[in-house]
Design an enzyme around this catalytic site. Structure first.
Site, PDB file in Angstrom:
ATOM      1  N   GLU A   1     -13.014   0.720  -2.493  1.00 15.33           N
ATOM      2  CA  GLU A   1     -12.470  -0.631  -2.403  1.00 15.33           C
ATOM      3  C   GLU A   1     -13.581  -1.693  -2.460  1.00 15.33           C
ATOM      4  O   GLU A   1     -14.671  -1.490  -1.931  1.00 15.33           O
ATOM      5  CB  GLU A   1     -11.714  -0.755  -1.075  1.00 15.33           C
ATOM      6  CG  GLU A   1     -11.095  -2.111  -0.788  1.00 15.33           C
ATOM      7  CD  GLU A   1     -10.459  -2.181   0.586  1.00 15.33           C
ATOM      8  OE1 GLU A   1      -9.664  -3.107   0.812  1.00 15.33           O
ATOM      9  OE2 GLU A   1     -10.757  -1.314   1.443  1.00 15.33           O
TER      10      GLU A   1
ATOM     11  N   LYS B   1      -3.558  -5.196  -3.343  1.00 14.51           N
ATOM     12  CA  LYS B   1      -3.295  -4.688  -1.993  1.00 14.51           C
ATOM     13  C   LYS B   1      -2.126  -5.429  -1.334  1.00 14.51           C
ATOM     14  O   LYS B   1      -2.141  -6.654  -1.187  1.00 14.51           O
ATOM     15  CB  LYS B   1      -4.560  -4.841  -1.152  1.00 14.51           C
ATOM     16  CG  LYS B   1      -4.561  -4.125   0.189  1.00 14.51           C
ATOM     17  CD  LYS B   1      -5.943  -4.246   0.819  1.00 14.51           C
ATOM     18  CE  LYS B   1      -6.083  -3.441   2.089  1.00 14.51           C
ATOM     19  NZ  LYS B   1      -7.472  -3.530   2.624  1.00 14.51           N
TER      20      LYS B   1
ATOM     21  N   CYS C   1      -6.686   1.296   0.994  1.00 18.43           N
ATOM     22  CA  CYS C   1      -7.121   1.310   2.395  1.00 18.43           C
ATOM     23  C   CYS C   1      -5.969   1.186   3.395  1.00 18.43           C
ATOM     24  O   CYS C   1      -5.231   2.145   3.624  1.00 18.43           O
ATOM     25  CB  CYS C   1      -8.172   0.211   2.585  1.00 18.43           C
ATOM     26  SG  CYS C   1      -9.304   0.488   3.976  1.00 18.43           S
TER      27      CYS C   1
END
Length: 264
Positions: A43, A115, A149
């Site tokens: 990331e 995200k 994540c």
């Protein structure tokens, strides 16, 4: 079918995209020499969590990173799950998303996913805008998905992708060392409950505020750990047999046994 993957577990230079581009270029070329099919990055690999300087160092519309991946993917004949980058809107400079770019071996973009869940503990909501699209894509002919994540703490989000027949879940992260046990437990759980492969690339090293835990990992659809790195910079290699997903789903048919009348 088999799939050879390489996870670039790297220490990210804080706020230095140019240094990180050089490191990634070297690592992708090295991985390609081993005959891998897919290379996976962590990331925010261009900037790290230097969020307060994104006006200066974010990638406008992800264009530079996309061109970078396209050139390397085509030259080295590898697919790239390009971690994520700080992706700044051209029209609205204050709008920056944490965006995964996926490029195939022909240099074509096959997916852009931003995200969906921002991590307040690291101030993401102060500097980033959440995405509103799913992570589905097909890569190397395999139904896949990519998440970033904190997304893995939301099992309903992962399950939604599995219901779309996802067989391989790619996870890219900057997961802090103090919670690395959560990282492993969550990834193994997501593999078991969705009967899929999980290929998860985390970073190592530290920035001014955090130390990161590494332990990039490949988990099989039975929840078995097939490969795992430690806490140092490395390239983690693993070959997986994607056909195992169908065998596991036939053995324990959880998707057929779901009570969609009681829950979605």
């Amino acid at each position: 079918m088999t799939l050879n993957v390489a996870l670039l577990q790297m220490d990210i230079e804080y706020g230095n995209p140019w240094g990180n581009y050089e490191k990634v270029k070297t690592n992708i070329e090295q991985a390609a020499k081993s005959g891998v099919d897919v290379v996976v990055l962590p990331e925010l690999w261009t900037t790290g969590y230097d969020l307060s300087r994104l006006d200066d160092i974010a990638d406008i519309e992800g264009g530079e990173s996309l061109n970078f991946f396209a050139e390397l993917a085509k030259a080295n004949q590898v697919h790239v799950v390009g971690g994520s980058v700080a992706n700044q809107s051209r029209e609205q400079a204050a709008e920056v998303k944490n965006t995964m770019l996926v490029v195939n071996a022909s240099g074509e973009k096959v997916k852009e996913y931003s995200k969906a869940h921002l991590f307040r503990l690291m101030d993401e909501e102060k500097y980033l805008v959440e995405g509103n699209d799913n992570g589905w894509f097909t890569l190397a002919g395999i139904p896949s998905a990519g998440l970033i994540c904190y997304d893995i703490r939301f099992p309903e989000w992962v399950r939604m992708h599995a219901l779309g027949e996802m067989k391989v879940l790619y996870v890219v992260a900057e997961w802090p060392k103090p919670r690395i046990d959560h990282w492993r437990a969550l990834l193994i759980s997501r593999a078991i409950e969705n009967q899929c492969f999980v290929i998860a690339c985390n970073r190592v090293g530290a920035d001014p505020n955090n130390t990161f835990g590494g332990h990039s990992i490949v988990v099989g659809p039975w929840g078995e750990v097939l490969a795992e790195a430690g806490e140092d910079e490395t390239i983690l290699y693993k070959e997986i047999d994607v056909d195992q997903v169908d065998n596991v789903r036939k053995t324990i048919p959880i998707f057929s046994d779901r009570r969609s009348d009681l829950y979605r």
